[in-house]
Design a protein around this motif. Structure first.
Motif, PDB file in Angstrom:
ATOM      1  N   GLY A 109       0.952  -1.164   0.063  1.00 34.14           N
ATOM      2  CA  GLY A 109       0.210  -0.036   0.040  1.00 34.14           C
ATOM      3  C   GLY A 109       0.801   1.433  -0.164  1.00 34.14           C
ATOM      4  N   VAL A 110       2.022   1.451   0.769  1.00 33.21           N
ATOM      5  CA  VAL A 110       2.699   2.496   0.867  1.00 33.21           C
ATOM      6  C   VAL A 110       3.509   2.550  -0.476  1.00 33.21           C
ATOM      7  N   LEU A 111       3.780   1.694  -0.936  1.00 29.17           N
ATOM      8  CA  LEU A 111       4.704   1.496  -2.355  1.00 29.17           C
ATOM      9  C   LEU A 111       3.496   2.140  -3.320  1.00 29.17           C
ATOM     10  N   PHE A 112       2.269   1.862  -3.289  1.00 29.74           N
ATOM     11  CA  PHE A 112       1.588   2.411  -4.266  1.00 29.74           C
ATOM     12  C   PHE A 112       1.146   3.741  -4.060  1.00 29.74           C
ATOM     13  N   VAL A 113       1.076   3.966  -2.931  1.00 32.88           N
ATOM     14  CA  VAL A 113       1.174   5.527  -2.522  1.00 32.88           C
ATOM     15  C   VAL A 113       2.320   6.369  -3.134  1.00 32.88           C
ATOM     16  N   LEU A 114       3.224   5.952  -2.620  1.00 30.03           N
ATOM     17  CA  LEU A 114       4.581   6.649  -3.064  1.00 30.03           C
ATOM     18  C   LEU A 114       4.797   6.734  -4.802  1.00 30.03           C
ATOM     19  N   ILE A 115       4.342   5.567  -5.496  1.00 29.12           N
ATOM     20  CA  ILE A 115       4.431   5.680  -6.856  1.00 29.12           C
ATOM     21  C   ILE A 115       3.260   6.808  -7.486  1.00 29.12           C
ATOM     22  N   GLY A 116       2.333   6.771  -6.880  1.00 21.99           N
ATOM     23  CA  GLY A 116       0.963   7.372  -7.144  1.00 21.99           C
ATOM     24  C   GLY A 116       1.144   8.921  -7.002  1.00 21.99           C
ATOM     25  N   LEU A 117       2.045   9.148  -5.659  1.00 21.25           N
ATOM     26  CA  LEU A 117       2.484  10.470  -5.668  1.00 21.25           C
ATOM     27  C   LEU A 117       3.577  11.053  -6.546  1.00 21.25           C
ATOM     28  N   PHE A 118       4.401  10.408  -7.060  1.00 21.53           N
ATOM     29  CA  PHE A 118       5.437  10.602  -8.014  1.00 21.53           C
ATOM     30  C   PHE A 118       4.708  11.018  -9.314  1.00 21.53           C
ATOM     31  N   SER A 119       3.788  10.282  -9.721  1.00 18.09           N
ATOM     32  CA  SER A 119       3.086  10.453 -10.841  1.00 18.09           C
ATOM     33  C   SER A 119       2.203  11.815 -10.999  1.00 18.09           C
ATOM     34  N   THR A 120       1.451  12.119  -9.822  1.00 10.84           N
ATOM     35  CA  THR A 120       0.937  13.297  -9.679  1.00 10.84           C
ATOM     36  C   THR A 120       1.638  14.446  -9.683  1.00 10.84           C
ATOM     37  N   VAL A 121       2.975  14.314  -9.047  1.00  7.13           N
ATOM     38  CA  VAL A 121       4.069  15.470  -9.042  1.00  7.13           C
ATOM     39  C   VAL A 121       4.593  15.875 -10.503  1.00  7.13           C
ATOM     40  N   VAL A 122       4.798  14.595 -11.247  1.00  3.98           N
ATOM     41  CA  VAL A 122       5.090  14.775 -12.493  1.00  3.98           C
ATOM     42  C   VAL A 122       3.883  15.638 -13.317  1.00  3.98           C
ATOM     43  N   PHE A 123       2.859  15.170 -13.138  1.00  3.44           N
ATOM     44  CA  PHE A 123       1.487  15.900 -14.091  1.00  3.44           C
ATOM     45  C   PHE A 123       1.432  17.343 -13.625  1.00  3.44           C
ATOM     46  N   ALA A 124       1.755  17.416 -12.390  1.00  5.11           N
ATOM     47  CA  ALA A 124       1.468  18.817 -11.722  1.00  5.11           C
ATOM     48  C   ALA A 124       2.516  19.773 -12.121  1.00  5.11           C
ATOM     49  N   LEU A 125       3.683  19.311 -12.203  1.00 11.66           N
ATOM     50  CA  LEU A 125       4.914  20.103 -12.789  1.00 11.66           C
ATOM     51  C   LEU A 125       4.581  20.583 -14.199  1.00 11.66           C
ATOM     52  N   ALA A 126       4.091  19.415 -14.899  1.00 14.90           N
ATOM     53  CA  ALA A 126       3.599  19.930 -16.390  1.00 14.90           C
ATOM     54  C   ALA A 126       2.569  20.930 -16.829  1.00 14.90           C
ATOM     55  N   ALA A 127       1.412  20.643 -15.740  1.00 17.71           N
ATOM     56  CA  ALA A 127       0.460  21.199 -15.853  1.00 17.71           C
ATOM     57  C   ALA A 127       0.557  22.730 -15.265  1.00 17.71           C
ATOM     58  N   GLY A 128       1.374  22.652 -14.092  1.00 13.07           N
ATOM     59  CA  GLY A 128       1.721  24.094 -13.595  1.00 13.07           C
ATOM     60  C   GLY A 128       2.348  24.809 -14.577  1.00 13.07           C
ATOM     61  N   ARG A 129       3.337  24.589 -15.444  1.00  9.78           N
ATOM     62  CA  ARG A 129       4.237  25.222 -16.153  1.00  9.78           C
ATOM     63  C   ARG A 129       3.372  25.617 -17.421  1.00  9.78           C
ATOM     64  N   LEU A 130       2.040  24.938 -17.810  1.00  9.19           N
ATOM     65  CA  LEU A 130       1.326  25.260 -18.991  1.00  9.19           C
ATOM     66  C   LEU A 130       0.490  26.167 -18.377  1.00  9.19           C
ATOM     67  N   GLY A 131      -0.065  26.063 -17.151  1.00  6.99           N
ATOM     68  CA  GLY A 131      -1.035  27.035 -16.528  1.00  6.99           C
ATOM     69  C   GLY A 131      -0.240  28.411 -16.485  1.00  6.99           C
ATOM     70  N   ASN A 132       1.083  28.432 -16.212  1.00  2.91           N
ATOM     71  CA  ASN A 132       1.622  29.774 -16.120  1.00  2.91           C
ATOM     72  C   ASN A 132       1.429  30.559 -17.561  1.00  2.91           C
ATOM     73  N   PHE A 133       1.679  29.872 -18.586  1.00  2.00           N
ATOM     74  CA  PHE A 133       1.471  30.250 -19.854  1.00  2.00           C
ATOM     75  C   PHE A 133       0.014  30.775 -20.226  1.00  2.00           C
ATOM     76  N   LEU A 134      -0.796  29.758 -19.808  1.00  2.00           N
ATOM     77  CA  LEU A 134      -2.273  30.235 -20.270  1.00  2.00           C
ATOM     78  C   LEU A 134      -2.920  31.283 -19.427  1.00  2.00           C
ATOM     79  N   ARG A 135      -2.397  31.460 -18.216  1.00  5.06           N
ATOM     80  CA  ARG A 135      -3.024  32.767 -17.618  1.00  5.06           C
ATOM     81  C   ARG A 135      -2.704  33.963 -17.950  1.00  5.06           C
TER      82      ARG A 135
END
Length: 208
Positions: free
Chosen positions: A153-179
């Motif tokens: 369970g903890v491994l699933f949480v850590l891997i899931g957190l890693f993936s959402t951070v990757v998506f957040a970093l990409a979307a955050g940069r895109l959002g800076n441009f869009l705003r």
């Protein structure tokens, strides 16, 4: 201790799960795009915290109760759906910012974290997923089943957190441009609200 072969297979499967865009990914991307990278990461962390709760629930057997009680499943499902739709409606009717500085933080980090926890904990599908998925990798010869479930369970949480951070970093940069575009700044709240409402309706209409 979980053997290396089982652990490698588990990690490979979980990586496939978490990098296929789902509700948690959409929530994270929506928040990162509208409110910045930090808020997106906080949303991902909230989802991870919610998944950690589901891990504990799976270990102690509460998820089994949800799986066998149609009424309890429905109550939790509709609570989660109502909460997502509430967030969506609030975003839809929120007055848009008129400049970049005002638009940078439509929601605080703490609020995004708390909302993500609630949204994830109140999703009974996640509870059932942990109940059905984790035991498949538990083997009697690898020691305590409780310890194995916790590790998985903890491994699933850590891997899931890693993936959402990757998506957040990409979307955050895109959002800076869009705003920087006033038209997008005006409509971003409605887009985010639409995503939340759609996820809420999706959850409400799901069968067990």
């Amino acid at each position: 201790m979980i053997d290396a072969t089982t652990l490698a297979a588990y990690v490979a499967i979980v990586l496939g799960f978490v990098f296929i865009p789902g509700p948690a990914t959409l929530l994270t991307v929506a928040r990162a795009t509208s409110s910045g990278t930090r808020v997106g990461i906080a949303t991902g962390a909230g989802v991870a915290a919610g998944d950690l709760v589901h891990t504990v629930m799976a270990v102690v057997g509460l998820s089994a109760i949800i799986a066998t009680s149609a009424m309890l499943f429905s109550i939790i499902k509709y609570l989660g759906a109502a909460y997502l739709i509430y967030l969506g409606i609030r975003a839809l009717f929120e007055r848009p910012a008129t400049d970049l500085a005002a638009g940078m933080r439509t929601i605080g980090v703490g609020a995004a974290f708390r909302q993500a926890i609630l949204a994830e904990v109140l999703n009974p599908k996640t509870a059932l997923f942990f109940l059905a998925f984790l035991p498949q990798f538990v083997k009697p010869g690898n020691g305590s089943a409780v310890v194995q479930l916790l590790v998985l369970g903890v491994l699933f949480v850590l891997i899931g957190l890693f993936s959402t951070v990757v998506f957040a970093l990409a979307a955050g940069r895109l959002g800076n441009f869009l705003r920087r575009n006033p038209t997008i700044l005006k409509w971003q709240g409605k887009v985010v609200g639409g995503i939340y409402c759609a996820l809420g309706l999706r959850l409400a209409l799901q069968d067990r």
